[in-house]
Enzyme design. Structure first.
Site, PDB file in Angstrom:
ATOM      1  N   ASP B   8       0.889  -1.167   0.000  1.00 14.05           N
ATOM      2  CA  ASP B   8       0.000   0.000   0.000  1.00 14.05           C
ATOM      3  C   ASP B   8       0.924   1.213   0.000  1.00 14.05           C
ATOM      4  OD1 ASP B   8      -1.672   2.108   0.600  1.00 14.05           O
ATOM      5  OD2 ASP B   8      -2.273   1.379   2.582  1.00 14.05           O
ATOM      6  N   LYS B  70       3.152  11.198  -3.644  1.00 15.93           N
ATOM      7  CA  LYS B  70       2.075  10.526  -4.393  1.00 15.93           C
ATOM      8  C   LYS B  70       1.191  11.544  -5.121  1.00 15.93           C
ATOM      9  CE  LYS B  70      -1.494   7.031  -3.543  1.00 15.93           C
ATOM     10  NZ  LYS B  70      -2.093   6.211  -2.473  1.00 15.93           N
ATOM     11  N   GLU B 171      -6.987   0.685  -4.693  1.00 16.72           N
ATOM     12  CA  GLU B 171      -7.051   0.605  -3.226  1.00 16.72           C
ATOM     13  C   GLU B 171      -8.416   0.086  -2.745  1.00 16.72           C
ATOM     14  OE1 GLU B 171      -5.850   4.572  -2.320  1.00 16.72           O
ATOM     15  OE2 GLU B 171      -3.768   4.170  -2.890  1.00 16.72           O
ATOM     16  N   ASP B 193     -12.855   5.969   2.386  1.00 17.04           N
ATOM     17  CA  ASP B 193     -11.447   5.975   2.801  1.00 17.04           C
ATOM     18  C   ASP B 193     -11.060   7.360   3.314  1.00 17.04           C
ATOM     19  OD1 ASP B 193      -8.689   6.015   2.967  1.00 17.04           O
ATOM     20  OD2 ASP B 193      -8.345   5.019   1.047  1.00 17.04           O
TER      21      ASP B 193
END
Lengths: 136, 401
Positions: B8, B70, B171, B193
């Protein structure tokens, strides 16, 4: 008739041989996995004890910091007072006990900053210390 | 059997897991933690630091410490997200001749995949040390909204880190796999999330063995850190009202407030009230000052209510885009540490009219799902189908599609 039977047996043998080779392969892999697992289990057992102790001590750190603040800001007129001396002695006893458990004070003034040991909270200009050193 | 790592690769933190003895197992890094901060730094002496050590030295070396890379992956310099990072990040972001993003670190230019590769390299090395074997293959997760370029950039990062990336998976798909939802019949799944710095909502359709992303939405700048900031501000305001001193001007006091706020927030997920007790927080001519404030769960919910409410609109938009009504969602999955907060769970329950899945640590659920996918691919590459059980083949069909 016999030839046909021999062919069938031969085919069956080939299938079984293939199967047994696969099973042997699987067994060898599982065995390797198991050896690795045993090694890690042993390693983890040792690590678990110290990490559990470290986790407990870490929880106590803010309280120890506060106790340090209590002692450093004690009013000077109280320094000879038996009660204040009792507090200082109790704090010393606590720090000795924690030292025996492996807790060490890191980062004395003048020591170079090392991220493997220290956590930087701020950076400030100083005439007393060269760059990259711990002021307090 | 060589293990395939499930990774992850997060904005704030990253994590790795593998399948061992048929079960997914989270791997601890060399510092003993299951989460590795997604932070990379080059020190003045040229040493490369990754993870917790990089984070620890960030304030002393801000221009050479990269956070949240990211956000830059697979984007062009002119992309609004890059322009926003340019304003917020202390490190230098430049434009490459082809319009790509470059990051300046200690006088050298790096591409975002090169920085991400350093994080992956650490995860890989720590996993190898933990497992006592070489790791050469991985499954890496990305947000469902990542486009092909962003996915390719993530794959490139893996390659630079010496990993063959067997698959890039979404994800929310990974989170669904961690709860074994692939075993269900055709269903509609909502994955909510709320992490440290970003909020994502994804609507997935499971059918014919494939998780199809129907829609995604979210807020790239909303997460647990904002919750902490609201608590810090309240504490500072209360203290100022009582003592007339603004603790926000005192870096040391502010750091203590920050730690106390995060601790209180976590505690209030399990208890109804907590005491925030910071003796000697500051001093003036009259002597030392202490901060002692009781924070109750209802007060916390009032303080961060606006932040929780901000997640509602993206959820409704995602449902609308997917053409699904909230009460038609079959499964709800929670991801991210902030979803432990009872008020967040309550909002999710209210929107969807059903209890979300619980049981898997929301910080680890994506890595666990990546490991499950990695385990299946590991099986594919090493096992011959002849001895693979029917069940295994069935899962493969569903996952691979």
């Amino acid at each position: 008739m016999e030839e046909i039977e021999l062919d069938t047996v031969g085919e069956q043998l080939a299938v079984e041989q293939k199967k047994s080779a696969e099973y042997l392969d699987l067994l060898q892999r599982t065995q390797a996995d198991f050896i690795n697992f045993k090694r890690r289990a042993r390693q983890e057992q040792t690590e678990t004890r110290s990490s559990a102790q470290a986790a407990l001590l870490e929880q106590l750190l803010p309280v120890l910091d506060d106790l340090g603040r209590v002692l450093t800001s004690a009013p000077p007129e109280l320094s000879d007072h038996p009660w204040a001396q009792g507090v200082t002695l109790s704090a010393r006893q606590l720090s000795n006990t924690l030292e025996q458990l492996g807790l060490q004070t890191l980062g004395v003034p003048g020591e170079s900053f090392d991220p493997y040991k220290h956590e930087a909270m701020m950076q400030m200009a100083s005439n007393d210390f060269p760059p990259g050193q711990l002021p307090r | 059997m060589a293990k395939v790592l499930g990774i992850d690769l997060g904005t704030t933190n990253s994590a790795a897991a593998v399948i061992e003895g048929g079960e997914p197992t989270m791997l601890e890094n060399s510092e003993g933690s299951r989460l590795t901060p997604s932070v990379v730094a080059i020190t003045k002496s040229g040493e490369r630091l990754v993870g917790q050590v990089a984070k620890r030295q960030a304030v002393t070396n801000p221009e050479n410490t990269v956070f949240s890379v990211k956000r830059l992956m697979g984007r062009k310099f002119d992309d609004p997200e890059v322009q926003r990072s340019l304003k917020e990040m202390p490190y230098k972001i430049t434009r490459a001749s082809n319009g790509d993003v470059r990051i300046m670190l200690a006088g050298r230019e790096y591409s975002p995949p090169e920085i991400s590769a350093m994080i992956l390299q650490k995860l890989r090395t720590d996993a190898e040390n933990k497992l006592g074997e070489k790791i050469t293959q991985a499954v890496i997760t990305v947000p469902a909204y990542f486009n092909d370029t962003q996915r390719q950039a993530t794959k490139d990062a893996g390659t630079i880190a010496g990993l063959e990336v067997l698959r890039i998976i979404n994800e929310p798909t990974a989170a669904s796999l961690a709860y074994g939802l692939d075993k269900k019949k055709d269903e509609t799944i909502a994955v909510y999330d709320l992490g440290g710095g970003t909020f994502d909502i994804s609507i997935l359709q499971l059918g014919e063995g494939v998780f199809e992303v129907k829609s995604t939405n979210g807020d790239t700048h909303l997460g647990g850190d904002d919750f902490d900031q609201h608590i810090i501000n309240w504490l500072a305001d209360e203290f100022k009202r009582e003592q007339g001193i603004d603790l926000r001007n005192d870096r040391m006091a502010l750091q203590r407030l920050k730690e106390a706020a995060e601790r209180a927030k976590i505690e209030l997920s399990t208890v109804q009230q907590t005491e925030i007790n910071l003796p000697f927080i500051t001093a003036d001519s009259s002597g030392p000052k202490h901060l002692v404030i009781t924070l109750t769960r209802p007060k916390l919910e009032q303080l961060v209510g606006d932040l929780i409410e901000r997640t509602r609109e993206p959820v409704m938009k995602a449902l609308q885009d997917a053409g699904v009504e909230a009460n038609k969602i079959d499964e709800v999955v929670l991801v991210g540490g902030q979803t432990r907060m009872p008020a967040v769970i309550e909002l999710v329950k209210k929107i969807f009219g059903k209890d979300p899945h619980k049981g898997v640590n929301p910080d680890e659920v994506v890595a666990i799902g990546a490991a499950i996918q990695a385990g299946v691919l590991q099986g594919m590459s090493k096992m011959s189908c002849s001895w693979m059980s029917r069940r295994c083949r069935w899962v493969l069909r569903r996952l691979v599609g």
